[in-house]
Design an enzyme around this catalytic site. Structure first.
Site, short mmCIF file in Angstrom:
data_model
loop_
_atom_site.label_atom_id
_atom_site.label_comp_id
_atom_site.label_asym_id
_atom_site.label_seq_id
_atom_site.Cartn_x
_atom_site.Cartn_y
_atom_site.Cartn_z
N GLU A 118 78.64 92.58 12.25
CA GLU A 118 78.86 93.37 13.47
C GLU A 118 78.14 94.71 13.40
OE1 GLU A 118 80.60 91.68 15.89
OE2 GLU A 118 80.48 90.14 14.34
N ARG A 156 49.08 93.61 13.67
CA ARG A 156 47.84 93.23 14.37
C ARG A 156 47.11 94.43 14.94
NH1 ARG A 156 48.24 92.56 19.67
NH2 ARG A 156 46.66 90.95 19.85
N ASP A 171 44.36 92.72 25.34
CA ASP A 171 45.79 92.41 25.36
C ASP A 171 46.42 92.69 26.71
OD1 ASP A 171 46.08 91.64 22.75
OD2 ASP A 171 46.94 93.53 22.06
C1 4G3 Z 1 74.89 93.81 15.34
C2 4G3 Z 1 68.80 92.98 16.32
C3 4G3 Z 1 74.07 92.71 15.07
C4 4G3 Z 1 74.63 95.04 14.76
C5 4G3 Z 1 69.76 92.52 15.43
C6 4G3 Z 1 72.77 94.07 13.62
C7 4G3 Z 1 69.56 91.36 17.90
C8 4G3 Z 1 68.69 92.38 17.57
C9 4G3 Z 1 73.01 92.84 14.19
C10 4G3 Z 1 73.56 95.16 13.89
C11 4G3 Z 1 70.61 91.50 15.83
C12 4G3 Z 1 67.66 92.84 18.56
C13 4G3 Z 1 72.12 91.69 13.88
N1 4G3 Z 1 70.47 90.94 17.04
N2 4G3 Z 1 67.91 92.60 19.85
N3 4G3 Z 1 71.63 91.03 15.04
O1 4G3 Z 1 66.67 93.44 18.17
O2 4G3 Z 1 73.29 96.36 13.30
#
Ligand code: 4G3
Length: 245
Positions: A118, A156, A171
């Protein structure tokens, strides 16, 4: 550029970093990627990297101590405190775009922390993380895939990784618009011919057609990009043509 990746799942990086662009960048010594297993820095016999949240609630929180130890292990020898840019991948971070990638491509050292569960103990974030980044508004099981996305986008852009004249200046986003459509052989596929202008040999006409198609796509898919694309008088005429069509 040196990139340290702090993760609970180091195996997730093995295959993706062994192919294509990222493989070549490492072979050419333009990028050195060092994977650090956070669990190697846990202090107890159960190798505890996470714990339940103070105040109650579901899920687990990544503990600060193993993260700090893992971070320390990746600092350049004799350069304590010179840690480069420390990045945490989290859904509550700032959304990355091409400008973020360009800025990070100028750094000498990135440390990317892959969050899990979390989240991460906020005291670690406050004290050691320079920026919290997200790849978009969705939740994944961990920060590993987001870290790979960020690394690909950044690497890249490092001079020498992609042949300059090739891709980068063409790009999507380089000119503030989405890409124009591309075609290759055969000239006719399932009864559909390529646009006639592309065979004309008239480079001015081809450039005009491509610009108009880029404007069309942007208008249809990402109209909000048009406001900041720095459109010229000629572009505005093309847009008017498109709206009438
Ligand atoms: C909650 C990044 C979940 C808190 C990480 C890390 C999506 C992204 C997580 C935390 C993730 C994103 C791990 N999910 N949208 N899950 O970049 O610190």
């Amino acid at each position: 550029m040196k990139i340290d990746l702090l993760t609970l799942f180091p195996e997730m990086f093995v295959s993706p970093l062994q192919f294509s662009l990222l493989k070549k960048a490492q072979e050419k010594k333009l990028v050195e990627i060092n994977i650090v297993n956070i669990r190697d820095f846990t202090l107890d016999k159960h190798k505890t990297a996470d714990d339940s949240p103070f105040g109650g609630g579901s899920g687990m929180v990544m503990k600060a101590e193993p993260l700090i130890m893992a971070l320390g292990s990746s600092l350049p020898a004799g350069k304590a405190g010179v840690k480069g840019q420390v990045i945490l991948m989290t859904p509550s971070g700032k959304k990355i775009d091409q400008e973020t990638a360009k800025r990070l491509a100028r750094e000498k050292h990135l440390t990317i922390i892959c969050g899990h569960y979390e989240g991460v103990d906020q005291r670690f974030v406050d004290k050691y993380v320079d920026e919290e980044l997200s790849i978009g508004d969705y939740v994944l099981t961990g920060g590993e895939l987001p870290a790979l996305v960020l690394i690909d986008a950044v690497c890249r852009l490092i001079p020498g990784v992609v042949k300059e004249a090739d891709s980068i200046v063409n790009d999507s986003f380089y000119n503030g618009l989405l890409d124009y459509p591309s075609y290759t052989r055969p000239e006719e596929f399932e009864g559909i011919k390529i646009p006639e202008v592309l065979k004309s040999g008239n480079h001015r006409e081809i450039a005009r057609w491509r610009r108009k198609e880029a404007l069309k796509r942007t208008l249809l898919n990402r109209p909000e990009l048009l406001a900041s694309a720095g459109l010229k008088e000629e572009d505005k005429k093309l847009l008017e043509e498109l709206i009438l069509e």
